[in-house]
Design an enzyme around this catalytic site. Structure first.
Site, PDB file in Angstrom:
ATOM      1  N   GLY A 415      41.688   9.464   0.459  1.00 33.91           N
ATOM      2  CA  GLY A 415      42.184  10.729   1.172  1.00 33.91           C
ATOM      3  C   GLY A 415      43.451  10.725   0.851  1.00 33.91           C
ATOM      4  O   GLY A 415      44.195  10.174  -0.082  1.00 33.91           O
ATOM      5  N   SER A 416      44.372  11.319   1.752  1.00 38.62           N
ATOM      6  CA  SER A 416      45.767  11.544   1.953  1.00 38.62           C
ATOM      7  C   SER A 416      46.730  10.254   1.525  1.00 38.62           C
ATOM      8  O   SER A 416      47.880  10.505   1.245  1.00 38.62           O
ATOM      9  CB  SER A 416      46.070  12.462   3.003  1.00 38.62           C
ATOM     10  OG  SER A 416      45.681  13.615   3.068  1.00 38.62           O
ATOM     11  N   SER A 417      46.033   9.255   1.850  1.00 37.98           N
ATOM     12  CA  SER A 417      46.871   7.802   1.425  1.00 37.98           C
ATOM     13  C   SER A 417      47.365   7.958  -0.055  1.00 37.98           C
ATOM     14  O   SER A 417      48.357   6.926  -0.328  1.00 37.98           O
ATOM     15  CB  SER A 417      46.118   6.736   1.781  1.00 37.98           C
ATOM     16  OG  SER A 417      44.985   6.487   1.328  1.00 37.98           O
ATOM     17  N   ILE A 418      46.494   8.519  -1.049  1.00 40.32           N
ATOM     18  CA  ILE A 418      47.049   8.736  -2.384  1.00 40.32           C
ATOM     19  C   ILE A 418      48.086   9.635  -2.450  1.00 40.32           C
ATOM     20  O   ILE A 418      48.709   9.402  -3.756  1.00 40.32           O
ATOM     21  CB  ILE A 418      45.574   8.909  -3.202  1.00 40.32           C
ATOM     22  CG1 ILE A 418      45.858   8.552  -4.542  1.00 40.32           C
ATOM     23  CG2 ILE A 418      45.565  10.471  -3.022  1.00 40.32           C
ATOM     24  CD1 ILE A 418      45.880   7.136  -4.728  1.00 40.32           C
ATOM     25  N   LYS A 419      48.493  10.411  -1.756  1.00 42.71           N
ATOM     26  CA  LYS A 419      49.554  11.275  -1.865  1.00 42.71           C
ATOM     27  C   LYS A 419      51.042  10.485  -2.314  1.00 42.71           C
ATOM     28  O   LYS A 419      51.640  11.367  -3.207  1.00 42.71           O
ATOM     29  CB  LYS A 419      49.768  12.029  -0.839  1.00 42.71           C
ATOM     30  CG  LYS A 419      48.825  13.112  -0.477  1.00 42.71           C
ATOM     31  CD  LYS A 419      48.966  13.931   0.779  1.00 42.71           C
ATOM     32  CE  LYS A 419      47.563  15.025   0.907  1.00 42.71           C
ATOM     33  NZ  LYS A 419      47.588  15.569   2.329  1.00 42.71           N
TER      34      LYS A 419
END
Length: 673
Positions: A415-419
Site C-alpha cells: 500500500g501507500s507505505s511504499i510511497k
C-alpha cells in the site's frame, strides 16, 4: 608328417597343462573372494566359504544374522577389509593343506572409527571327484577379535542436552527446565474410572484409548506410576485441574519450555518427536526413536547446532570380566544460540495486536539487528511440543485467523507505505521535482479514455500538490501521475535497487519481494498502481523496514541480521538515495505525524517525536470489487533513530483503515519506550 603330429601333440599337452595350472584354486584366490564378499557385506556368500567345522560350530544365525545385526546396530560404513599376500616365492604355510593371511579391518561406526588386525586361516579340502578347494576357518574373532572366546556387543548411548535459544538480553526463548511428567496410579481410580479417564484425556489433549493402552502394559501394577504426558510448570490452570483428580500424580523431569508462548511462536517454533521420514532424511545415526527434532522456526533453522551429538560407547562384554571398549565418542551438548531479538519488544508488539491478525518487524536501523518478528495471532508452542490432540489441531487449522500461518516470512501488498521509496526513485531519476506542485482536482483521476473504467482514487482533496503534501496526505493521484513520468523501466530498476526482485539476504527464510508476478509492469494502469503499493507489488514487513533504513544511513540500505554472532552494520545496497533527497523525504515523514492533516497524526500524542508513513492496501479481486478487504500499514521510527517498526494489520476496512495500525503501534511504543 609324423613329426608334425608329434609337434601338435606336444603343443596341445603344454596348453592343457597350462590351462590346468591357470584353473588351479589357490588360497590367495579364495581369500580374494572372501574379502570381496566381506567388503560388500555379503555375509551369506562369506558363510558359504566357511569350513564345515566352522558351520557346525557357528550356524547361520551366529554368522550371517549376527554380522547383519551388529553392522546395522553400529551403522557400519566405509568398511575396508584387506589381507597381506605372501611375497613371491614365500611359502604361505609349512603345511601344504593349510594357509594363513594377516587381515586388516577398518570401519566407521556410530561410535567412531574401529580398526583391528586378525589372522585368517584356511584349509585345503578335496571333494568326491578329487577336486581341491580352500575354505575359511571362521570364528567370531573375525567380527571383532575380542569376541573370539565369547562375549556380546554392548552399545551405550548418552543423550546430549539440547542447546538453548536466548534473546539479546539473555532472556530464554527456548530453554530446558524442570517440567512435570503427569501420570496416574491405576489403583487410585474409583467407581467413576471411565469418567475420570475422560477428564484426564481432555486436560492432556489425549484420547481415552491412549490412556487405556498405557494402563494395560504388562509391567503395570495397581500401585505403579504410569506416565502419560509431559506438561510445563507454566501451565498452572491445566495442572491445578489435573491434580484435583484422585489418580493423577506427577514426577519432575527436564523438558523444553517456551516462556514467551504465542508472542514468539512463529519465530522460535517448537520441537517434537522425530518421525521415521525425518530419520531417513537425516545423516545415518543422527537420530533414533524417541529423539526430538526442531519442527519449525528457530528450532528447525538451527537444528544441526542445537541438537548436539550423542555420546556412544561400543564394547564387548563378558560375564565376570571388565568390558573391552571397541570405540568411544564423548557426548557433545548442543550449542546455545543468541539472537538479536528483544523479547520484550517482541511481546509488546504482539500484545498490541489484541484480536487483530497481521505481522510486524522491528529493527535497529543503524546496525540492522532484528529486534522483533511478529506474526499474529500465534499458537502455544508448549502445546504442540508435548503432543496435541487431533481435534485441537483441527481447531487451529480451521481457525479463520489462521494462527498456524507465519505471516512475517510472507509478502503482502505494501500500500501507500511504499510511497517514500517511490519518491526516492522519482527524485533520483529526476522525474520528480520536490518544489513542483501539480494541479489535481477531485478524488478520482484517469490519464485518458484508453484506461477504460480504471481510475485512481485518493482519500482527500487538495490542490496544487507537491511531494511533501502528497506524502503527508498520502495522495495516490500525485504518485500515479509521477509514476507515468518515471516510466516502467526506471521504476522497476529503482525497486530492484531497493532489493525487490532478488533473494532477501537473511538468516531466516523470508519470501523474496516482487515487483509483479513476472517482474514486469506491462500497462500504464499497473504502473500507476505499483507507485502506491498496489498492482502486483509485494514485500515482507522486514524488507519494507530495511528499505526505510536508506533514509537513516546516508542513502545506504542496511543488511538485516538475526544472530548475535553475525557482523552488523553491513550495507546491503550502497548509495541508493542522495543526501538532499533524503532530507526532503525525512521532512515529509515527520509531517505525516506532526501535521494536523497527516495520516498518522494520532501518533503525535506520544511523548516521543515519530516519523513514518501509513498505507492501506486494497485486496480487490477485480476492478468492480467494492467489498474487498483492506490491510493497513504503518512504518515508523522515533527521532533518536534506535528503532524502526514496520507493522501491518489485516482486515482494517471497517476499523478506520491504517489509523487503527497507528494507534496499535503507539500502544506498543508506549510499552517499549
Amino acid at each position: 608328417m609324423r613329426k608334425i603330429y608329434s609337434l601338435l601333440a606336444m603343443v596341445t599337452l603344454i596348453l592343457g597343462l597350462s590351462a590346468c595350472s591357470n584353473d588351479e584354486v589357490t588360497p590367495e584366490k579364495r581369500m580374494d573372494e572372501f574379502v570381496g564378499h566381506w567388503n560388500d557385506k555379503d555375509f551369506e556368500a562369506m558363510y558359504k566359504m566357511a569350513s564345515s567345522e566352522s558351520k557346525e560350530a557357528y550356524p547361520t544365525e551366529e554368522f550371517v544374522d549376527r554380522y547383519e545385526k551388529i553392522y546395522n546396530d553400529l551403522n557400519v560404513e566405509n568398511l575396508s577389509v584387506s589381507y597381506e599376500k605372501p611375497e613371491e616365492g614365500e611359502e604361505n604355510s609349512e603345511e601344504e593343506d593349510k594357509a594363513s593371511f594377516p587381515l586388516s579391518v577398518e570401519m566407521d561406526t556410530i561410535g567412531g572409527p574401529i580398526s583391528f588386525d586378525y589372522q585368517a586361516t584356511m584349509n585345503k579340502i578335496e571333494d568326491e571327484d578329487g577336486e581341491t578347494d580352500w575354505v575359511v576357518n571362521w570364528d567370531p574373532g573375525y567380527i571383532f577379535p575380542q569376541l573370539k572366546d565369547g562375549g556380546e556387543i554392548s552399545f551405550q548411548s548418552e543423550s546430549p542436552e539440547r542447546g538453548e535459544i536466548f534473546d539479546r538480553n539473555q532472556n530464554g526463548l527456548a530453554i530446558n527446565e524442570e517440567i512435570y511428567e503427569i501420570g496416574v496410579v491405576p489403583g487410585e481410580f474409583g467407581e467413576n474410572a471411565e469418567e475420570t479417564k475422560k477428564e484426564i484425556a481432555d486436560l492432556l489433549a489425549m484420547n481415552v484409548d491412549s490412556i487405556n493402552t498405557a494402563l494395560n502394559a504388562e509391567w503395570v501394577q495397581d500401585d505403579s506410576f504410569v506416565p502419560l504426558k509431559k506438561v510445563p510448570k507454566t501451565n498452572k490452570e491445566q495442572l491445578d485441574a489435573l491434580f484435583e483428580l484422585g489418580p493423577v500424580l506427577s514426577q519432575t523431569t527436564t523438558g523444553r519450555v517456551y516462556p514467551y508462548g504465542e508472542s514468539a511462536s512463529h519465530l522460535v517454533g517448537y520441537i517434537g518427536s522425530v518421525t521415521a521420514e525425518e530419520m531417513e532424511e537425516a545423516e545415518p545415526g543422527a537420530y533414533s526413536n524417541g529423539d526430538v527434532i526442531g519442527k519449525r522456526g528457530l528450532e528447525l533453522l538451527f537444528e544441526d547446532r542445537l541438537k548436539g551429538e550423542s555420546g556412544v560407547t561400543i564394547a564387548v562384554t563378558k560375564e565376570g570380566e571388565e568390558d573391552q571398549i571397541l570405540t568411544q565418542k564423548e557426548v557433545k551438548d548442543g550449542e546455545d544460540i543468541t539472537v538479536t531479538i528483544d523479547a520484550d519488544i517482541q511481546q509488546s508488539i504482539y500484545d498490541s495486536y489484541e484480536d487483530q491478525t497481521g505481522t510486524a518487524a522491528a529493527i535497529q536501523p543503524k546496525t540492522g539487528e532484528t529486534l522483533a518478528l511478529v506474526s499474529a495471532p500465534g499458537f502455544d508452542p508448549n502445546e504442540l511440543a508435548y503432543g496435541i490432540s487431533q481435534s485441537r489441531l483441527k481447531e487451529l487449522q480451521e481457525d479463520e485467523q489462521k494462527p498456524l500461518q507465519n505471516r512475517f516470512s510472507a509478502t503482502f501488498a505494501p500500500g501507500s507505505s511504499i510511497k517514500p521509496i517511490t519518491a526516492a526513485i522519482g527524485l533520483e531519476t529526476g522525474a520528480i521535482d520536490p518544489k513542483e506542485a501539480i494541479e489535481i482536482n477531485g478524488l478520482t483521476w484517469q490519464k485518458d479514455e484508453s484506461w477504460g473504467d480504471y481510475r485512481v482514487t485518493r482519500v482527500s482533496e487538495g490542490s496544487p500538490v507537491d511531494l511533501t503534501d502528497a506524502l503527508v496526505r498520502s495522495d495516490n493521484i500525485y504518485f500515479a501521475q509521477q509514476a507515468l513520468e518515471i516510466g516502467s523501466d526506471k521504476l522497476i530498476d529503482g525497486l530492484n535497487q531497493f532489493g525487490v526482485g532478488e533473494d532477501f539476504p537473511y538468516t531466516y527464510p523470508i519470501e523474496a519481494s516482487t515487483v509483479s508476478n513476472n517482474g514486469e509492469i506491462d500497462s500504464e494502469a499497473m504502473l500507476a498502481d505499483t507507485s502506491y503499493g498496489q498492482g502486483q507489488l509485494e514485500m515482507s514487513a522486514l524488507h519494507l523496514a530495511v528499505a526505510y533504513t536508506t533514509l537513516l544511513n546516508d542513502g545506504n540500505m542496511i543488511q538485516p541480521t538475526l544472530e548475535e554472532s553475525e557482523e552488523d552494520s553491513k550495507v546491503w545496497k550502497e548509495g541508493i538515495v542522495s543526501g538532499k533527497n533524503i532530507d526532503t523525504i525525512r521532512d515529509a515523514l515527520r509531517k505525516v505525524v506532526s501535521a494536523p492533516n497527516g495520516t498518522a497524526h494520532s501518533a503525535a500524542s506520544l511523548d516521543i517525536n515519530l516519523s513514518g508513513k501509513t498505507g492501506t492496501a486494497e485486496l480487490k479481486k477485480s476492478l468492480d470489487d467494492e467489498n474487498a478487504e483492506e490491510n493497513g500499514w504503518f512504518v515508523t521510527y522515533p527521532e533518536d533513530e534506535d528503532l524502526l517498526i514496520s507493522m501491518m494489520m489485516e482486515n482494517v476496512k471497517e476499523q478506520g483503515g491504517s489509523h487503527i495500525v497507528v494507534d496499535r503501534a503507539v500502544e506498543a511504543l508506549q510499552e517499549i519506550k
